[in-house]
Scaffold this motif. Structure first.
Motif, short mmCIF file in Angstrom:
data_model
loop_
_atom_site.label_atom_id
_atom_site.label_comp_id
_atom_site.label_asym_id
_atom_site.label_seq_id
_atom_site.Cartn_x
_atom_site.Cartn_y
_atom_site.Cartn_z
N ALA A 157 0.71 6.64 -1.21
CA ALA A 157 -0.02 5.40 -0.91
C ALA A 157 0.62 4.21 -1.64
O ALA A 157 0.74 3.12 -1.07
CB ALA A 157 -1.48 5.55 -1.31
N ALA A 158 1.02 4.42 -2.88
CA ALA A 158 1.67 3.33 -3.63
C ALA A 158 2.99 2.94 -2.99
O ALA A 158 3.33 1.75 -2.90
CB ALA A 158 1.87 3.75 -5.08
N VAL A 159 3.74 3.95 -2.54
CA VAL A 159 5.02 3.66 -1.89
C VAL A 159 4.82 2.88 -0.60
O VAL A 159 5.56 1.93 -0.30
CB VAL A 159 5.78 4.99 -1.62
CG1 VAL A 159 6.98 4.74 -0.71
CG2 VAL A 159 6.24 5.60 -2.93
N LEU A 160 3.82 3.26 0.19
CA LEU A 160 3.55 2.54 1.44
C LEU A 160 3.12 1.10 1.16
O LEU A 160 3.53 0.17 1.88
CB LEU A 160 2.47 3.27 2.23
CG LEU A 160 2.86 4.65 2.79
CD1 LEU A 160 1.67 5.29 3.50
CD2 LEU A 160 4.04 4.53 3.74
N GLY A 161 2.32 0.89 0.13
CA GLY A 161 1.92 -0.47 -0.23
C GLY A 161 3.11 -1.31 -0.67
O GLY A 161 3.25 -2.47 -0.26
N ASP A 162 3.96 -0.73 -1.51
CA ASP A 162 5.15 -1.46 -1.94
C ASP A 162 6.09 -1.74 -0.76
O ASP A 162 6.72 -2.81 -0.70
CB ASP A 162 5.90 -0.65 -3.01
CG ASP A 162 5.13 -0.56 -4.31
OD1 ASP A 162 4.21 -1.38 -4.50
OD2 ASP A 162 5.44 0.33 -5.13
N ALA A 163 6.17 -0.79 0.17
CA ALA A 163 7.02 -1.00 1.35
C ALA A 163 6.52 -2.17 2.19
O ALA A 163 7.31 -2.98 2.69
CB ALA A 163 7.08 0.27 2.19
N ALA A 164 5.19 -2.28 2.33
CA ALA A 164 4.63 -3.41 3.09
C ALA A 164 4.96 -4.74 2.40
O ALA A 164 5.31 -5.73 3.06
CB ALA A 164 3.12 -3.24 3.24
N ILE A 165 4.86 -4.77 1.08
CA ILE A 165 5.18 -6.00 0.34
C ILE A 165 6.66 -6.35 0.51
O ILE A 165 7.02 -7.52 0.71
CB ILE A 165 4.82 -5.82 -1.14
CG1 ILE A 165 3.31 -5.66 -1.30
CG2 ILE A 165 5.31 -7.00 -1.96
CD1 ILE A 165 2.88 -5.34 -2.72
N VAL A 166 7.52 -5.34 0.44
CA VAL A 166 8.95 -5.59 0.60
C VAL A 166 9.28 -6.13 1.98
O VAL A 166 10.11 -7.03 2.14
CB VAL A 166 9.75 -4.30 0.31
CG1 VAL A 166 11.20 -4.44 0.73
CG2 VAL A 166 9.67 -3.95 -1.17
N VAL A 167 8.59 -5.60 3.01
CA VAL A 167 8.82 -6.09 4.38
C VAL A 167 8.45 -7.57 4.49
O VAL A 167 9.19 -8.38 5.07
CB VAL A 167 8.03 -5.25 5.40
CG1 VAL A 167 8.05 -5.90 6.78
CG2 VAL A 167 8.61 -3.84 5.47
N VAL A 168 7.30 -7.95 3.93
CA VAL A 168 6.86 -9.34 3.99
C VAL A 168 7.84 -10.24 3.23
O VAL A 168 8.27 -11.31 3.73
CB VAL A 168 5.43 -9.48 3.42
CG1 VAL A 168 5.03 -10.95 3.34
CG2 VAL A 168 4.45 -8.71 4.28
N LEU A 169 8.21 -9.84 2.02
CA LEU A 169 9.15 -10.65 1.24
C LEU A 169 10.51 -10.74 1.91
O LEU A 169 11.15 -11.80 1.90
CB LEU A 169 9.29 -10.06 -0.17
CG LEU A 169 8.06 -10.16 -1.09
CD1 LEU A 169 8.33 -9.43 -2.40
CD2 LEU A 169 7.73 -11.61 -1.36
N SER A 170 10.95 -9.63 2.49
CA SER A 170 12.25 -9.65 3.17
C SER A 170 12.24 -10.63 4.34
O SER A 170 13.23 -11.32 4.60
CB SER A 170 12.61 -8.24 3.66
OG SER A 170 12.70 -7.33 2.59
#
Length: 365
Positions: free
Chosen positions: A173-186
């Protein structure tokens, strides 16, 4: 008469002085500033040093407190650098914002489609893996098998028992949350990359800015070439692994192929760990199949290092093998898997800067 003239001159001078004083009081009602502090005085030097220490400690504390967020920002910027060549080509025909959105949406859509296509067989194989757990546990506890001897030597069963499903779910769950943040920032970085790059270049002195721009663009090209090439090579690794495992009847070929593709993103250590784990599963079929699988990964390692990487990545990120290993070790020690993943392009960029700046300056002295 001379006395009268002297008194008149005195009065005139006094009047002029009073007028100048009044004008000064109007311009500087709080008085004339005194002499500036002597920066060479011990008090001023000590005050400056103390302020510098306080600021340094505060900056370090802020960086440590925001280390997780800064790591996500760094990953997003790294991805944006890799996507910049594709975005720049689309920008020739489309507005920058639309091109950036198209690139990011396409990447996310391809990833989602791959996950959706593999979801059904992947869930089936995960279920088979769960049902076959008692069989593998019996093999681990049997000292007469090769896996049993490996278990006695390396404590594989104890390591597996230390894995809890709750912790795995939380980590996922933490990895998926971080992945969503990275997509937005990217997305933001890709859309505003020219302005971000210009802002970074303006931090350099004007006299040295042209050379900084040339070196910076070369660094960005290296990072972009490595990111795209490494993803392509990892996909090839996963596809070849799936074909090999499926041909020899090794169980769970799709799960293992996805694991190999993901771990292959990490230079050196990733493919070694993926090959070792897959070989252990192949040994459950038979010893010859396990040995053949080990030979397959050794051969693929040679193929990747001497054929795929030079052809796909090219010479943009070519660095000595020793530097690669040292960079991966240092990156893993500092930032874990993410540090190992970005270690090679960072090392290539550092070597470029050292060669173009430090070595060039030393050659002139």
């Amino acid at each position: 008469m001379h006395a009268t003239k002297g008194r008149g001159a005195y009065r005139a001078g006094h009047a002029v002085g009073e007028a100048e004083g009044a004008a000064t009081r109007q311009e500087k009602p709080l008085g004339t500033p005194g002499k500036p502090l002597d920066r060479r005085s011990p008090f001023f030097a000590g005050l400056t040093a103390a302020a510098g220490v306080v600021v340094t400690v505060a900056v370090v504390e802020v960086v440590l407190a925001a280390s997780d967020a800064l790591l996500l920002i760094g990953i997003a910027f790294f991805i944006a650098v890799g996507l910049e060549p594709v975005t720049a080509r689309l920008t020739r025909r489309l507005p920058r914002a639309l091109a950036a959105g198209l690139v990011v949406v396409t990447g996310v859509a391809v990833f989602a489609a791959a996950v959706a296509g593999a979801a059904v067989p992947l869930s089936d194989q995960i279920g088979q893996l769960r049902n076959g757990a008692p069989h593998f546990l019996a093999l681990l506890r049997d000292p007469g098998t090769l896996i049993g001897r490996a278990n006695e030597a390396f404590g594989l069963e104890a390591a597996l028992r230390g894995i809890h499903l709750t912790d795995v779910a939380k980590s996922l769950a933490a990895v998926l949350g971080d992945a969503a943040i990275v997509v937005v920032l990217s997305t933001y970085f890709v859309a505003d990359f020219p302005r971000v790059r210009t802002a970074l270049y303006r931090l350099a002195p004007r006299s040295r800015r042209p050379r900084v721009i040339l070196i910076g663009d070369a660094v960005f090209r290296k990072v972009g070439a490595y990111l795209v090439g490494n993803v392509v090579v990892s996909l090839i690794a996963g596809a070849l692994t799936f074909a090999w495992l499926w041909s020899f009847g090794v169980p769970y070929p799709l799960v293992l192929a996805l694991l190999v593709a993901v771990l292959d993103l990490v230079p050196v250590a990733g493919s070694v760990a993926a090959g070792a784990g897959t070989t252990l599963v192949a040994l459950t079929v038979s010893v010859p199949v396990g040995l053949a699988t080990a030979g397959f990964f050794v051969g693929y390692r040679v193929l990747e290092d001497y054929v795929l990487l030079p052809k796909i990545v090219g010479r943009a990120v070519r660095i000595p093998a020793l530097v690669t290993v040292v960079a991966v070790l240092i990156g893993f020690e500092l930032l874990g898997v993410v540090g190992a993943f970005v270690a090679v392009p960072v090392a290539a960029a550092v070597l470029l800067v050292v060669r173009e700046v430090a070595v060039h300056r030393l050659d002139r002295t």
